[in-house]
Design a protein around this motif. Structure first.
Motif, PDB file in Angstrom:
ATOM      1  N   UNK A  31       1.017  -1.074   0.044  1.00 44.09           N
ATOM      2  CA  UNK A  31      -0.341   0.190   0.331  1.00 44.09           C
ATOM      3  C   UNK A  31       1.019   1.541  -0.048  1.00 44.09           C
ATOM      4  N   UNK A  32       2.122   1.343   0.303  1.00 43.80           N
ATOM      5  CA  UNK A  32       2.520   2.508   0.414  1.00 43.80           C
ATOM      6  C   UNK A  32       4.192   2.423   0.007  1.00 43.80           C
ATOM      7  N   UNK A  33       5.203   1.885  -0.183  1.00 43.93           N
ATOM      8  CA  UNK A  33       6.266   1.777  -0.867  1.00 43.93           C
ATOM      9  C   UNK A  33       6.344   1.747  -2.432  1.00 43.93           C
ATOM     10  N   UNK A  34       7.208   2.846  -2.876  1.00 41.83           N
ATOM     11  CA  UNK A  34       7.261   3.304  -4.097  1.00 41.83           C
ATOM     12  C   UNK A  34       8.444   2.320  -4.416  1.00 41.83           C
ATOM     13  N   UNK A  35       9.165   1.580  -3.815  1.00 45.41           N
ATOM     14  CA  UNK A  35      10.428   1.126  -4.892  1.00 45.41           C
ATOM     15  C   UNK A  35      10.000   0.098  -6.216  1.00 45.41           C
ATOM     16  N   UNK A  36      11.300   0.335  -6.662  1.00 42.44           N
ATOM     17  CA  UNK A  36      11.052   0.009  -8.279  1.00 42.44           C
ATOM     18  C   UNK A  36      10.513  -1.386  -8.289  1.00 42.44           C
ATOM     19  N   UNK A  37      11.347  -2.775  -7.915  1.00 44.85           N
ATOM     20  CA  UNK A  37      10.443  -4.276  -7.486  1.00 44.85           C
ATOM     21  C   UNK A  37       8.782  -3.811  -7.149  1.00 44.85           C
ATOM     22  N   UNK A  38       8.215  -3.763  -6.309  1.00 45.84           N
ATOM     23  CA  UNK A  38       7.294  -3.488  -6.359  1.00 45.84           C
ATOM     24  C   UNK A  38       6.103  -2.597  -7.166  1.00 45.84           C
ATOM     25  N   UNK A  39       7.113  -1.655  -7.688  1.00 41.95           N
ATOM     26  CA  UNK A  39       6.109  -0.802  -9.336  1.00 41.95           C
ATOM     27  C   UNK A  39       6.032  -1.683 -10.364  1.00 41.95           C
TER      28      UNK A  39
END
Length: 205
Positions: A31-39
Motif C-alpha cells: 500500500x505504501x512503498x514506491x520501490x522499483x521492485x513493487x512498482x
C-alpha cells in the motif's frame, strides 16, 4: 467468471527483493512503498491481466478500464490482510473491476478453506481463475459460442459460494451483462467495416 491460463511473469531480481520483505510487512509495503521492485510487480500484474483477460473483470466478466468505464483493480484472491505471505505472489492476483473488489463485495473476504505451505496446494472456497477449471464450477445459462453470458449459476459448492459471495447473480450485474449481449448481437449484424470501426472505438477485439 474467467479462466486465466497463467499468471504474470515477474523478473527474478524483483521477485527476490519482494520475497525478502518480512511476511508481516508485505501488506503495508504493498500500500505504501514506491520501490522499483513493487512498482514493476504491480505494473506486470496489471499489464498481464488486462491483456490476458481481454480487458474484463476476472469475477463478473464485465469490461474494465476505458472499454467499460469501470476502474481496473488488482485483487488478491487470498486477501493480503489475512494471508500476507501471498501478497507478492503473482498467481494470487487478478485484475477486477472496482465493484467486485469493493467493500460491499469481496474486499477482505476470506476465500481460503485450508491454508498450505505451497500456494498451489491451498484449498479455496472460491473458484480460482488459475487453479480451477472454472467452467466446471460456474456457467452462464443459455450462452452460445463466444457470446457474453448473462445469467450465472454455480454448479459445485465452490461455484455456488463464489456466485453468492461475489454477488455475481445480482440484478445490476445481470442487466449489464444483458446489455453486453445486445451489443454483441447487434454489432455482428453490421457490415464488416462498421464492425471494425466500432470495435476499435470501444476497445473490443
Amino acid at each position: 467468471m474467467l479462466k486465466i491460463n497463467g499468471p504474470a511473469i515477474i523478473e527474478p531480481a524483483d521477485q527476490k527483493k519482494l520475497d525478502d520483505i518480512p511476511e508481516v510487512d508485505r501488506p503495508k509495503k504493498w500500500d505504501t512503498s514506491r520501490t522499483n521492485a513493487i512498482k514493476n510487480f504491480k505494473s506486470a500484474i496489471m499489464t498481464h491481466g488486462l491483456k490476458n483477460q481481454d480487458n474484463r473483470c476476472a469475477w463478473c466478466t464485465l469490461p474494465v478500464g476505458g472499454t467499460g468505464r469501470r476502474t481496473a483493480h488488482r485483487d488478491h484472491i487470498a486477501p493480503k490482510k489475512l494471508y500476507p505471505k501471498w501478497t507478492f505472489h503473482a498467481k494470487n492476483l487478478v485484475v477486477v473491476c472496482e465493484y467486485c473488489n469493493g467493500f460491499s463485495v469481496k474486499s477482505d473476504l476470506d476465500t481460503v478453506k485450508t491454508e498450505k505451505e505451497n500456494y498451489d496446494d491451498i484449498e479455496f472456497f472460491i473458484v480460482h481463475p488459475y487453479l480451477h477449471e472454472t467452467e466446471k464450477h460456474i456457467r452462464f445459462r443459455e450462452q452460445e459460442g463466444d457470446e457474453p453470458g448473462v445469467v450465472v449459476e454455480g454448479l459445485t459448492p465452490e461455484g455456488i459460494w463464489t456466485v453468492n459471495k461475489l454477488k455475481l447473480q445480482s440484478d445490476g450485474l445481470t442487466l449489464l451483462r444483458a446489455k453486453e449481449l445486445v451489443f454483441y448481437r447487434t454489432i455482428n449484424k453490421l457490415p464488416h467495416h462498421f464492425q471494425r470501426l466500432l470495435n476499435q472505438a470501444t476497445g473490443r477485439q
